[in-house]
Design a protein around this motif. Structure first.
Motif, PDB file in Angstrom:
ATOM      1  N   ARG A 136     -26.166-109.781 -57.524  1.00  0.00           N
ATOM      2  CA  ARG A 136     -25.832-110.790 -57.021  1.00  0.00           C
ATOM      3  C   ARG A 136     -26.569-111.817 -57.468  1.00  0.00           C
ATOM      4  N   ASP A 137     -27.530-112.421 -56.682  1.00  0.00           N
ATOM      5  CA  ASP A 137     -28.411-113.444 -57.455  1.00  0.00           C
ATOM      6  C   ASP A 137     -29.657-112.884 -57.791  1.00  0.00           C
TER       7      ASP A 137
ATOM      8  N   GLU B 107     -33.235-120.135 -56.771  1.00  0.00           N
ATOM      9  CA  GLU B 107     -31.579-119.541 -56.407  1.00  0.00           C
ATOM     10  C   GLU B 107     -31.200-118.434 -57.300  1.00  0.00           C
ATOM     11  N   ALA B 108     -31.817-117.973 -58.310  1.00  0.00           N
ATOM     12  CA  ALA B 108     -31.589-116.771 -59.035  1.00  0.00           C
ATOM     13  C   ALA B 108     -32.872-116.131 -59.495  1.00  0.00           C
TER      14      ALA B 108
ATOM     15  N   GLY C 170     -26.869-115.613 -46.532  1.00  0.00           N
ATOM     16  CA  GLY C 170     -26.227-114.647 -47.118  1.00  0.00           C
ATOM     17  C   GLY C 170     -26.622-114.949 -48.936  1.00  0.00           C
ATOM     18  N   ARG C 171     -27.552-115.766 -49.199  1.00  0.00           N
ATOM     19  CA  ARG C 171     -28.108-116.076 -50.575  1.00  0.00           C
ATOM     20  C   ARG C 171     -29.456-116.203 -50.843  1.00  0.00           C
TER      21      ARG C 171
ATOM     22  N   THR D 208     -32.743-117.751 -51.429  1.00  0.00           N
ATOM     23  CA  THR D 208     -33.274-119.281 -51.329  1.00  0.00           C
ATOM     24  C   THR D 208     -34.826-119.436 -51.991  1.00  0.00           C
TER      25      THR D 208
ATOM     26  N   GLN E 186     -29.372-123.408 -62.541  1.00  0.00           N
ATOM     27  CA  GLN E 186     -29.883-123.170 -61.020  1.00  0.00           C
ATOM     28  C   GLN E 186     -31.334-123.027 -61.450  1.00  0.00           C
TER      29      GLN E 186
ATOM     30  N   VAL F 262     -33.881-114.860 -48.113  1.00  0.00           N
ATOM     31  CA  VAL F 262     -32.628-115.055 -47.881  1.00  0.00           C
ATOM     32  C   VAL F 262     -32.319-115.729 -46.595  1.00  0.00           C
TER      33      VAL F 262
ATOM     34  N   ARG G 176     -30.079-107.156 -53.346  1.00  0.00           N
ATOM     35  CA  ARG G 176     -29.138-108.327 -53.815  1.00  0.00           C
ATOM     36  C   ARG G 176     -29.266-108.211 -55.396  1.00  0.00           C
TER      37      ARG G 176
END
Length: 315
Positions: A126-127, A229-230, A207-208, A210, A142, A204, A123
């Motif tokens: 991305r995040d 979230e990040a 697709g993100r 969590t 976030q 995850v 990841r």
């Protein structure tokens, strides 16, 4: 390629292309050797470069390659594997050719070695991110996590608190005893929560990112998982300076790795060799790297001109 150039630039990122652009516009026979491995390839966008904010790194490099071509600069997709210094510099390429140059620009950058936590590498860009100036605005407000790997991770947690008031520092491999009184005071003042214990994996879903799960947790639940979230990480920077080592350049230790000693124009301790971009420092983001390449290119052109004039030669 002609085999003989006035300047060979090793590295086709922002720093190398910027140096090549100045040299091409100065009518210098210049070659860029580009292995095609830019450090910021995982990122979808780059930020903080005036007039290019939000542009993808791939588009930025494509435009740069087109610009240098307009001024007659050659570019070869290859890797420089060796360099020797004699009457000139001989650069051996992985493809089997050897090119020669009067001056060299080393713009080989660095590689990011990521913490070995499942999910981080997948990841990254991305995040899972590392630089608040590069990505902070995009993830503002976030729920942030910061994965500690060294005492410098405390500074990272304090910095990212400018972009969110919900920040958790996961100590991971950092012992609580390594936090100083000043660290604890500043973390409390910034509202950063501190969670001891080693991180086992990232959570995850859809697709993100969590959440962040500590050791003892299981994918099916029942363990300690913190919703996030990040996630900010601090990769271990590995400067790609092998060619400078072969040339016998002088190096210095920094908190972010070992880098060549350079003057303000990027000139190393080896006459005729400049280092620019992340090959000479950790903090050279795209805009800084492009500026460093410009300075090196202009300096090299002037130095070549004066050298030839002093020798009674007008190229």
């Amino acid at each position: 390629m002609t085999g003989t150039y006035e300047v060979v630039v090793i590295g086709g990122g922002a720093a190398g292309l910027s140096a090549a652009l100045v040299l091409g516009r100065s009518r210098r026979r210049t070659l860029v050797v580009d292995a095609g491995e830019p450090r910021n390839a995982p990122a979808a966008h780059m930020q903080g470069f005036l007039s290019r904010d939000g542009m993808s790194p791939a588009e930025f490099l494509a435009l740069g390659r087109a610009e240098i071509a307009r001024y007659g600069v050659d570019l070869v997709r290859d890797r420089a594997v060796d360099v020797t210094r004699g009457a000139d510099f001989a650069v051996a390429l992985a493809g089997g050719e050897t090119v020669h140059a009067r001056r060299l620009v080393i713009a080989t950058g660095l590689k990011d070695e990521l913490p070995a936590v499942p999910g981080v590498a997948e990841r990254f860009g991305r995040d899972v991110i590392h630089c608040p100036y590069c990505h902070g605005w995009e993830v503002r407000d976030q729920a942030f996590g910061v994965l500690a790997t060294t005492p410098l991770s405390v500074h990272q947690a304090l910095m990212v608190s400018q972009w969110s008031k919900d920040v958790t520092l996961f100590l991971h491999t950092l012992a609580e005893s390594e936090l100083t009184d000043d660290d604890l005071r500043r973390l409390a003042a910034a509202g950063v929560a501190v969670v001891p214990g080693e991180v086992a994996e990232l959570v995850v879903a859809d697709g993100r990112l969590t959440g962040v799960r500590l050791t003892g947790g299981t994918p099916s639940g029942g363990g300690t998982a913190h919703p996030r979230e990040a996630l900010f990480v601090a990769p271990r920077p590995i400067p790609q300076t092998g060619l400078l080592e072969k040339l016998g350049a002088e190096f210095q230790e920094t908190p972010f790795g070992t880098y060549p000693v350079v003057d303000p124009t990027g000139l190393t301790s080896v006459p005729g060799v400049w280092a620019v971009g992340n090959a000479m420092g950790f903090g050279e983001q795209v805009v800084n790297a492009a500026s460093a390449g410009y300075r090196a290119g202009a300096t090299i052109n002037g130095e070549l001109l004066m050298t030839d004039l002093d020798a009674g030669i007008r190229m």
